[in-house]
Design a protein around this motif. Structure first.
Motif, short mmCIF file in Angstrom:
data_model
loop_
_atom_site.label_atom_id
_atom_site.label_comp_id
_atom_site.label_asym_id
_atom_site.label_seq_id
_atom_site.Cartn_x
_atom_site.Cartn_y
_atom_site.Cartn_z
N ASN A 29 0.86 -1.18 0.00
CA ASN A 29 0.00 0.00 0.00
C ASN A 29 0.90 1.24 0.00
OD1 ASN A 29 -2.05 1.85 0.22
ND2 ASN A 29 -2.40 1.48 2.39
N MET A 30 1.14 1.79 -1.19
CA MET A 30 2.03 2.93 -1.33
C MET A 30 1.27 4.22 -1.04
SD MET A 30 5.09 4.00 -1.91
CE MET A 30 5.97 2.66 -2.68
N THR A 31 1.29 4.62 0.22
CA THR A 31 0.64 5.86 0.61
C THR A 31 1.48 7.04 0.17
OG1 THR A 31 1.76 5.92 2.74
CG2 THR A 31 -0.36 4.73 2.66
N GLN A 32 0.88 8.20 0.15
CA GLN A 32 1.63 9.41 -0.21
C GLN A 32 2.76 9.64 0.79
OE1 GLN A 32 1.36 11.14 -2.96
NE2 GLN A 32 2.97 12.57 -2.38
N GLU A 33 2.49 9.39 2.05
CA GLU A 33 3.50 9.57 3.10
C GLU A 33 4.70 8.64 2.87
OE1 GLU A 33 2.94 8.12 7.31
OE2 GLU A 33 2.77 10.29 7.61
N GLU A 36 6.71 9.80 -0.17
CA GLU A 36 7.55 10.96 0.14
C GLU A 36 8.78 10.55 0.93
OE1 GLU A 36 4.92 13.74 2.04
OE2 GLU A 36 3.81 14.10 0.18
N GLU A 37 8.61 9.62 1.88
CA GLU A 37 9.74 9.16 2.68
C GLU A 37 10.78 8.45 1.80
OE1 GLU A 37 10.45 6.13 6.42
OE2 GLU A 37 8.51 7.11 6.21
N ILE A 38 10.32 7.62 0.90
CA ILE A 38 11.22 6.92 -0.02
C ILE A 38 11.90 7.92 -0.96
CG2 ILE A 38 11.31 5.29 -1.95
CD1 ILE A 38 9.07 3.72 -0.46
N SER A 39 11.14 8.89 -1.44
CA SER A 39 11.69 9.88 -2.37
C SER A 39 12.81 10.69 -1.76
CB SER A 39 10.59 10.81 -2.87
OG SER A 39 9.68 10.10 -3.67
N LYS A 40 12.78 10.89 -0.45
CA LYS A 40 13.83 11.65 0.23
C LYS A 40 15.17 10.92 0.19
CE LYS A 40 10.73 13.94 3.47
NZ LYS A 40 10.31 14.02 4.88
N LEU A 41 15.16 9.64 -0.12
CA LEU A 41 16.39 8.85 -0.12
C LEU A 41 17.23 9.04 -1.37
CD1 LEU A 41 14.94 5.53 1.33
CD2 LEU A 41 16.19 7.31 2.56
#
Length: 63
Positions: A29-33, A36-41
């Motif tokens: 379940n890829m939530t927006q939160e 965003e957390e993964i994108s920060k990596l």
């Protein structure tokens, strides 16, 4: 799968066990939160210069 800039996710499985693991990603379940957390990596790469639609903003102006 949720990124408009991605045409198709790339699966790099070498065997059926790895393929099964990759296919199970659809159950996350890829939530927006979480996204965003993964994108920060990682940094956002610049748009490919062979894809003009990525260089045009919503007002049809070149970036």
């Amino acid at each position: 799968m949720n990124n408009d800039a991605v045409t198709a996710p790339i699966v790099g499985a070498r065997n059926s066990k790895q393929l099964q693991s990759n296919l199970e990603a659809i159950n996350i379940n890829m939530t927006q939160e979480l996204r965003e957390e993964i994108s920060k990596l990682s940094i956002t790469p610049p748009p490919a210069h062979d894809r003009l639609e990525e260089n045009i903003d919503i007002n049809n102006k070149l970036r």
